[in-house]
Scaffold this motif. Structure first.
Motif, PDB file in Angstrom:
ATOM      1  N   VAL A  88       0.867  -1.205   0.008  1.00 41.26           N
ATOM      2  CA  VAL A  88       0.008   0.025   0.077  1.00 41.26           C
ATOM      3  C   VAL A  88       0.991   1.306   0.026  1.00 41.26           C
ATOM      4  CG1 VAL A  88      -0.155   0.240   2.610  1.00 41.26           C
ATOM      5  CG2 VAL A  88      -2.152   0.721   0.949  1.00 41.26           C
ATOM      6  N   PRO A  89       0.472   2.357  -0.586  1.00 41.17           N
ATOM      7  CA  PRO A  89       1.091   3.793  -0.645  1.00 41.17           C
ATOM      8  C   PRO A  89       1.626   3.837   0.845  1.00 41.17           C
ATOM      9  CG  PRO A  89      -0.571   3.596  -2.202  1.00 41.17           C
ATOM     10  CD  PRO A  89      -0.786   2.470  -1.322  1.00 41.17           C
ATOM     11  N   ASN A  90       2.811   4.633   1.090  1.00 41.58           N
ATOM     12  CA  ASN A  90       3.061   5.299   2.226  1.00 41.58           C
ATOM     13  C   ASN A  90       2.063   6.319   2.580  1.00 41.58           C
ATOM     14  OD1 ASN A  90       5.483   3.841   2.067  1.00 41.58           O
ATOM     15  ND2 ASN A  90       6.582   5.637   1.510  1.00 41.58           N
ATOM     16  N   ASN A  91       1.534   6.565   3.842  1.00 41.47           N
ATOM     17  CA  ASN A  91       0.682   7.507   4.259  1.00 41.47           C
ATOM     18  C   ASN A  91      -0.733   7.332   3.825  1.00 41.47           C
ATOM     19  OD1 ASN A  91       3.230   8.576   5.219  1.00 41.47           O
ATOM     20  ND2 ASN A  91       3.199   9.914   3.169  1.00 41.47           N
ATOM     21  N   ALA A  92      -1.185   6.067   3.750  1.00 40.38           N
ATOM     22  CA  ALA A  92      -2.425   5.788   2.959  1.00 40.38           C
ATOM     23  C   ALA A  92      -3.661   6.151   3.708  1.00 40.38           C
ATOM     24  CB  ALA A  92      -2.548   4.263   2.646  1.00 40.38           C
ATOM     25  N   VAL A  93      -4.373   6.650   3.028  1.00 39.68           N
ATOM     26  CA  VAL A  93      -5.880   7.090   3.563  1.00 39.68           C
ATOM     27  C   VAL A  93      -6.954   6.591   2.743  1.00 39.68           C
ATOM     28  CG1 VAL A  93      -7.289   9.074   4.314  1.00 39.68           C
ATOM     29  CG2 VAL A  93      -4.750   9.194   4.678  1.00 39.68           C
ATOM     30  N   LEU A  94      -7.996   5.960   3.327  1.00 41.46           N
ATOM     31  CA  LEU A  94      -9.230   5.284   2.795  1.00 41.46           C
ATOM     32  C   LEU A  94     -10.400   6.335   3.216  1.00 41.46           C
ATOM     33  CD1 LEU A  94     -10.860   3.443   0.740  1.00 41.46           C
ATOM     34  CD2 LEU A  94     -11.177   2.048   2.754  1.00 41.46           C
ATOM     35  N   VAL A  95     -11.031   7.259   2.375  1.00 46.18           N
ATOM     36  CA  VAL A  95     -12.182   8.115   2.707  1.00 46.18           C
ATOM     37  C   VAL A  95     -13.556   7.075   2.575  1.00 46.18           C
ATOM     38  CG1 VAL A  95     -13.315  10.207   2.304  1.00 46.18           C
ATOM     39  CG2 VAL A  95     -10.856  10.069   1.900  1.00 46.18           C
ATOM     40  N   THR A  96     -14.093   7.189   3.978  1.00 44.48           N
ATOM     41  CA  THR A  96     -15.353   6.447   3.841  1.00 44.48           C
ATOM     42  C   THR A  96     -16.543   7.393   4.417  1.00 44.48           C
ATOM     43  OG1 THR A  96     -15.343   5.716   6.167  1.00 44.48           O
ATOM     44  CG2 THR A  96     -14.342   4.490   4.461  1.00 44.48           C
ATOM     45  N   PHE A  97     -17.923   7.121   3.725  1.00 50.86           N
ATOM     46  CA  PHE A  97     -18.966   7.857   4.297  1.00 50.86           C
ATOM     47  C   PHE A  97     -19.992   6.818   4.537  1.00 50.86           C
ATOM     48  CE2 PHE A  97     -17.120  11.369   2.270  1.00 50.86           C
ATOM     49  CZ  PHE A  97     -17.684  12.603   2.485  1.00 50.86           C
ATOM     50  N   ASP A  98     -20.773   7.194   5.572  1.00 49.55           N
ATOM     51  CA  ASP A  98     -22.079   6.197   6.165  1.00 49.55           C
ATOM     52  C   ASP A  98     -23.236   6.919   5.576  1.00 49.55           C
ATOM     53  OD1 ASP A  98     -19.880   4.529   7.340  1.00 49.55           O
ATOM     54  OD2 ASP A  98     -20.811   4.678   9.196  1.00 49.55           O
ATOM     55  N   ASP A  99     -24.169   6.177   5.490  1.00 48.74           N
ATOM     56  CA  ASP A  99     -25.535   6.410   5.560  1.00 48.74           C
ATOM     57  C   ASP A  99     -26.137   6.660   3.973  1.00 48.74           C
ATOM     58  OD1 ASP A  99     -25.869   6.192   7.947  1.00 48.74           O
ATOM     59  OD2 ASP A  99     -25.461   8.117   8.450  1.00 48.74           O
ATOM     60  N   GLY A 100     -25.385   6.985   2.980  1.00 47.22           N
ATOM     61  CA  GLY A 100     -25.662   7.339   1.744  1.00 47.22           C
ATOM     62  C   GLY A 100     -26.514   8.571   1.549  1.00 47.22           C
ATOM     63  N   TYR A 101     -26.282   9.556   2.318  1.00 46.05           N
ATOM     64  CA  TYR A 101     -26.953  10.883   2.276  1.00 46.05           C
ATOM     65  C   TYR A 101     -26.932  11.459   0.605  1.00 46.05           C
ATOM     66  CZ  TYR A 101     -27.557  10.783   7.091  1.00 46.05           C
ATOM     67  OH  TYR A 101     -27.763  10.420   8.561  1.00 46.05           O
ATOM     68  N   GLU A 102     -27.800  12.174   0.172  1.00 47.56           N
ATOM     69  CA  GLU A 102     -27.799  13.016  -0.916  1.00 47.56           C
ATOM     70  C   GLU A 102     -26.696  14.018  -0.842  1.00 47.56           C
ATOM     71  OE1 GLU A 102     -31.049  15.010  -3.648  1.00 47.56           O
ATOM     72  OE2 GLU A 102     -31.093  15.809  -1.765  1.00 47.56           O
ATOM     73  N   SER A 103     -26.395  14.397   0.260  1.00 51.30           N
ATOM     74  CA  SER A 103     -25.332  15.621   0.352  1.00 51.30           C
ATOM     75  C   SER A 103     -23.980  14.834  -0.143  1.00 51.30           C
ATOM     76  CB  SER A 103     -25.212  16.085   1.736  1.00 51.30           C
ATOM     77  OG  SER A 103     -24.755  14.901   2.576  1.00 51.30           O
ATOM     78  N   PHE A 104     -23.721  13.747  -0.129  1.00 54.27           N
ATOM     79  CA  PHE A 104     -22.581  13.247  -0.619  1.00 54.27           C
ATOM     80  C   PHE A 104     -22.635  13.301  -2.126  1.00 54.27           C
ATOM     81  CE2 PHE A 104     -20.410   9.715  -2.726  1.00 54.27           C
ATOM     82  CZ  PHE A 104     -18.896   9.738  -2.077  1.00 54.27           C
ATOM     83  N   TYR A 105     -23.656  13.250  -2.808  1.00 52.98           N
ATOM     84  CA  TYR A 105     -23.568  13.344  -4.205  1.00 52.98           C
ATOM     85  C   TYR A 105     -23.582  14.718  -4.624  1.00 52.98           C
ATOM     86  CZ  TYR A 105     -25.768  13.821  -8.935  1.00 52.98           C
ATOM     87  OH  TYR A 105     -26.161  14.074 -10.179  1.00 52.98           O
ATOM     88  N   VAL A 106     -24.549  15.608  -3.898  1.00 46.22           N
ATOM     89  CA  VAL A 106     -24.440  16.974  -4.133  1.00 46.22           C
ATOM     90  C   VAL A 106     -23.194  17.982  -3.614  1.00 46.22           C
ATOM     91  CG1 VAL A 106     -25.829  19.160  -3.681  1.00 46.22           C
ATOM     92  CG2 VAL A 106     -26.964  17.152  -4.137  1.00 46.22           C
ATOM     93  N   ASN A 107     -22.640  17.595  -2.421  1.00 46.65           N
ATOM     94  CA  ASN A 107     -21.675  18.323  -1.852  1.00 46.65           C
ATOM     95  C   ASN A 107     -20.275  17.835  -1.797  1.00 46.65           C
ATOM     96  OD1 ASN A 107     -23.526  20.609  -1.490  1.00 46.65           O
ATOM     97  ND2 ASN A 107     -24.323  19.564   0.222  1.00 46.65           N
ATOM     98  N   ALA A 108     -20.222  16.524  -1.365  1.00 52.90           N
ATOM     99  CA  ALA A 108     -18.897  15.901  -1.371  1.00 52.90           C
ATOM    100  C   ALA A 108     -18.246  15.219  -2.586  1.00 52.90           C
ATOM    101  CB  ALA A 108     -19.063  14.571  -0.191  1.00 52.90           C
TER     102      ALA A 108
END
Length: 384
Positions: A88-108
């Motif tokens: 895995v790359p050094n300093n690896a980060v995985l971004v996760t979101f819970d709940d499936g909110y519409e704000s993920f699609y519109v804002n994130a």
């Protein structure tokens, strides 16, 4: 040009400028190796106020700072490959979101797309039937199809089909037992309910994009050994908790920790600090540790009397021993234990082998080189 498209275009121009200086930093600034910081969000919104909500500006500022610091964002596929033994790359980060909110699609999503940062959203698939009916609007099928088809780094996975609620007795639906007409469901009925719900989530998401649906986030972070087995039987190979630690390959893939990033009080610098405080060293600096200082770091106590008597206390455990002895006697109704190496004195300090100390407290101990201290590894941990 709709608002979402215009927003993505503007952010892509901004994101390109942010990305270029971060690439060199990512190559040269090694913060940690062979582990992953999985960070967790829920709701990105400029108007809503809650403990699990952050603004679009804070979200982008967090990601921007992490990029500049040299963190490297990975896909869910890369994460799963790492858990199976790949590098895995050094300093690896995985971004996760819970709940499936519409704000993920519109804002994130526009921010993630413009900065080319992968993310996975754990979706409550029952909400796909009527996305706008819930208190916080949810993403639609079309939203998920658009994001996953337009990129190769956005994933949708399971947050159950319809278990994101608590039963009348206060237990989470995933681990509690339902009561219908005064009759409590049997163990077999409970098993089938969990497996069926998990399979329904898999089936709903499999209709939307071709990647494997095999990852899960526990609602409220609540689960137990029984539910782990049933969701695995329903098709899950990876499951995420809310225990705030780094992920290493040695952990149970069904009990993966995550570090919270989705709170308005977590500044970009605070998120960086939170990650760095949880980095673990592949090997501790020594196989033997000063007992009194280390127990203080672990949240316990140890003492040495003038006569060479040693006492150790951790949570409900209490042990008694002596210098140069390999036996510890329990003061809390536990049988005595024998340690591999006797307790000993060096430079006027009392020392114990690290593996022996793990035996004494009944937990794995990890070392953080950034803060130069030991801590008890919380994962895996399950509700009994």
């Amino acid at each position: 040009m709709n608002k979402l498209t215009l927003k993505a275009v503007i952010l892509s121009v901004i994101g390109l400028g942010l990305l270029l200086p971060s690439l060199d930093a990512a190559k040269s600034n090694v913060l940690y190796k062979d582990q992953v910081a999985v960070i967790m969000y829920h709701h990105v919104d400029d108007d809503a106020k809650s403990g699990g909500t952050i603004t679009t500006k804070l979200f982008q500022d967090q990601l921007t700072l992490l990029k500049k610091k040299g963190y490297q964002f990975i896909t869910l596929r890369q994460f799963k490959d790492y858990m199976q033994g790949a590098s895995v790359p050094n300093n690896a980060v995985l971004v996760t979101f819970d709940d499936g909110y519409e704000s993920f699609y519109v804002n994130a999503y526009p921010i993630l797309k413009s900065m080319r940062i992968p993310a996975v959203n754990f979706v409550i698939t029952n909400d796909l039937e009527n996305p706008l009916a819930s208190y916080i609007p949810s993403m639609s099928r079309d939203d998920i199809i658009e994001m996953t088809s337009d990129t190769n780094f956005i994933d949708a996975q399971c947050h159950t089909h319809n278990f994101h609620y608590k039963l009348p007795d206060g237990n989470a639906a995933l681990i509690g037992r339902m009561v219908n007409n005064g009759k409590r469901e049997t163990d077999e009925e409970y098993k089938q309910r969990v497996i069926t719900d998990t399979q329904a989530c898999v089936a709903k998401l499999a209709e939307l994009y071709p990647e494997p649906i095999d990852s899960y986030a526990y609602p409220y972070g609540i689960y137990d050994k029984t539910s782990i087995g049933y969701i695995h039987e329903g098709g899950m190979n990876y499951a995420f908790t809310v225990v705030p630690e780094m992920v290493t390959r040695q952990l149970d893939p069904m009990q993966l920790p995550r570090i919270n990033a989705g709170n308005s009080a977590i500044s970009p610098e605070g998120l960086d600090t939170s990650i760095m405080r949880r980095v673990v060293a592949p090997n501790p600096p020594s196989t033997e540790v000063p007992l009194i200082e280390t127990m203080n770091q672990l949240g316990g106590k140890a003492a040495l009397s003038s006569g060479g008597h040693v006492s150790i206390q951790y949570q409900t455990l209490q042990w008694s021993g002596s210098v140069n002895s390999s036996k510890l006697t329990s003061l809390s109704a536990k049988p005595p234990i024998s340690i591999q190496k006797p307790l000993y004195m060096k430079n006027n300090k009392l020392y114990i082998a690290l593996k022996d100390l793990e035996t004494v407290i009944g937990s794995q101990i990890v070392y953080n080189p950034n803060v130069q201290s030991f801590s008890v590894q919380q994962s895996p941990t399950v509700k009994k």
